[in-house]
Scaffold this motif. Structure first.
Motif, PDB file in Angstrom:
ATOM      1  N   MET A  80       9.978   2.913 -15.962  1.00  0.00           N
ATOM      2  CA  MET A  80       9.698   1.851 -14.933  1.00  0.00           C
ATOM      3  C   MET A  80      10.838   2.007 -13.243  1.00  0.00           C
ATOM      4  SD  MET A  80       8.695  -2.016 -15.291  1.00  0.00           S
ATOM      5  CE  MET A  80      10.055  -2.988 -15.445  1.00  0.00           C
ATOM      6  N   LEU A  81      12.236   2.140 -13.796  1.00  0.00           N
ATOM      7  CA  LEU A  81      12.764   1.414 -12.658  1.00  0.00           C
ATOM      8  C   LEU A  81      13.227   2.775 -12.553  1.00  0.00           C
ATOM      9  CD1 LEU A  81      15.903  -0.336 -14.482  1.00  0.00           C
ATOM     10  CD2 LEU A  81      14.422  -1.512 -13.229  1.00  0.00           C
ATOM     11  N   LEU A  82      13.279   4.308 -12.681  1.00  0.00           N
ATOM     12  CA  LEU A  82      12.890   5.568 -12.363  1.00  0.00           C
ATOM     13  C   LEU A  82      11.556   5.097 -10.701  1.00  0.00           C
ATOM     14  CD1 LEU A  82      13.620   7.913 -14.233  1.00  0.00           C
ATOM     15  CD2 LEU A  82      15.050   7.326 -13.252  1.00  0.00           C
ATOM     16  N   THR A  83      10.391   5.138 -11.708  1.00  0.00           N
ATOM     17  CA  THR A  83       9.246   4.720 -11.381  1.00  0.00           C
ATOM     18  C   THR A  83       9.271   4.027  -9.510  1.00  0.00           C
ATOM     19  OG1 THR A  83       7.838   5.367 -13.048  1.00  0.00           O
ATOM     20  CG2 THR A  83       6.914   3.930 -10.683  1.00  0.00           C
ATOM     21  N   ILE A  84      10.022   2.569  -9.906  1.00  0.00           N
ATOM     22  CA  ILE A  84      10.150   1.680  -8.900  1.00  0.00           C
ATOM     23  C   ILE A  84      11.169   2.048  -7.966  1.00  0.00           C
ATOM     24  CG2 ILE A  84       9.841  -0.747  -8.151  1.00  0.00           C
ATOM     25  CD1 ILE A  84       8.739  -1.350 -10.940  1.00  0.00           C
ATOM     26  N   LEU A  85      12.140   2.111  -9.017  1.00  0.00           N
ATOM     27  CA  LEU A  85      13.122   2.888  -7.036  1.00  0.00           C
ATOM     28  C   LEU A  85      14.100   3.257  -7.256  1.00  0.00           C
ATOM     29  CD1 LEU A  85      16.017  -0.137  -9.466  1.00  0.00           C
ATOM     30  CD2 LEU A  85      14.945  -0.598  -7.390  1.00  0.00           C
ATOM     31  N   VAL A  86      13.217   4.753  -7.712  1.00  0.00           N
ATOM     32  CA  VAL A  86      13.474   6.293  -6.924  1.00  0.00           C
ATOM     33  C   VAL A  86      12.564   7.108  -6.612  1.00  0.00           C
ATOM     34  CG1 VAL A  86      14.612   8.861  -7.899  1.00  0.00           C
ATOM     35  CG2 VAL A  86      15.635   6.643  -8.945  1.00  0.00           C
ATOM     36  N   GLY A  87      11.470   6.886  -6.833  1.00  0.00           N
ATOM     37  CA  GLY A  87      10.007   7.000  -6.858  1.00  0.00           C
ATOM     38  C   GLY A  87       9.124   7.019  -5.070  1.00  0.00           C
ATOM     39  N   ALA A  97       9.852  -0.767   1.301  1.00  0.00           N
ATOM     40  CA  ALA A  97       9.460  -0.810   2.417  1.00  0.00           C
ATOM     41  C   ALA A  97       7.765  -1.461   2.440  1.00  0.00           C
ATOM     42  CB  ALA A  97       9.087   1.338   2.557  1.00  0.00           C
ATOM     43  N   GLY A  98       7.349  -1.525   1.479  1.00  0.00           N
ATOM     44  CA  GLY A  98       5.784  -2.696   1.255  1.00  0.00           C
ATOM     45  C   GLY A  98       5.786  -3.595   1.061  1.00  0.00           C
ATOM     46  N   SER A 105       4.735  -6.186  -7.288  1.00  0.00           N
ATOM     47  CA  SER A 105       2.661  -5.667  -7.892  1.00  0.00           C
ATOM     48  C   SER A 105       2.958  -4.583  -9.067  1.00  0.00           C
ATOM     49  CB  SER A 105       1.783  -5.369  -6.301  1.00  0.00           C
ATOM     50  OG  SER A 105       1.591  -4.396  -6.267  1.00  0.00           O
ATOM     51  N   GLN A 106       3.828  -3.857  -7.886  1.00  0.00           N
ATOM     52  CA  GLN A 106       4.307  -2.120  -9.212  1.00  0.00           C
ATOM     53  C   GLN A 106       4.706  -2.511 -10.674  1.00  0.00           C
ATOM     54  OE1 GLN A 106       5.920   0.877  -7.313  1.00  0.00           O
ATOM     55  NE2 GLN A 106       5.065   0.930  -5.746  1.00  0.00           N
TER      56      GLN A 106
END
Length: 154
Positions: A80-87, A97-98, A105-106
């Motif tokens: 999750m951390l990789l997906t949200i912070l690096v993705g 950015a969003g 929400s992610q």
């Protein structure tokens, strides 16, 4: 002990790879279509949940929950951390950015799908009697019924 961390890292990397593939599909195929982007994102979260369900189903058969649950939790958190912070950098954006609403929400979607996927995998293993505890109890019952009865002499 080293194998435990290797399993966690591999699972986190696999979960992140699912995210990278989804982001590349969005970036290449559906760059300006918000509806398609949302659908691909939901499909990505569903695939993450299915992967966690399968891993849980397999691990629940071999070892007790006290072993596999912390591993799955750590891998899901790292993914999750990789997906949200690096993705977002794969898509050419930044994590915020969003806005904060999109970011959180992610987090909630990822956490929800991860928890539901893990629970489904464990519940299916338990329902089929293939989880570690059910198999241990079945082996105990077989051992008790196959032993000859002790003769008591007086």
């Amino acid at each position: 002990m080293r194998q435990r961390w290797v399993r966690i890292v591999w699972l986190a990397a696999a979960l992140f790879a699912i995210n990278v593939i989804a982001r590349l599909v969005i970036r290449i195929g559906f760059h300006d279509n918000d509806t398609a982007e949302n659908r691909v994102s939901i499909i990505m979260f569903a695939v993450i949940g299915i992967v966690l369900a399968i891993v849980t189903f397999v691990r629940a058969q071999r070892v007790p929950p006290s072993t596999w649950l912390p591993e799955l939790g750590a891998a899901a958190l790292a993914g999750m951390l990789l997906t949200i912070l690096v993705g977002p950098f794969v898509s050419g954006d930044s994590p915020f950015a969003g806005g904060a609403g999109n970011f959180f929400s992610q987090v909630w979607l990822y956490g929800g799908f991860a928890i539901v996927g893990t629970l489904l995998g464990y519940w299916i293993a338990t329902m089929l009697g293939r989880d570690y505890r059910s198999r241990s109890l079945a082996a105990f019952a077989r051992a008790k019924t196959t032993k000859p009865r002790r003769v008591v002499r007086r």
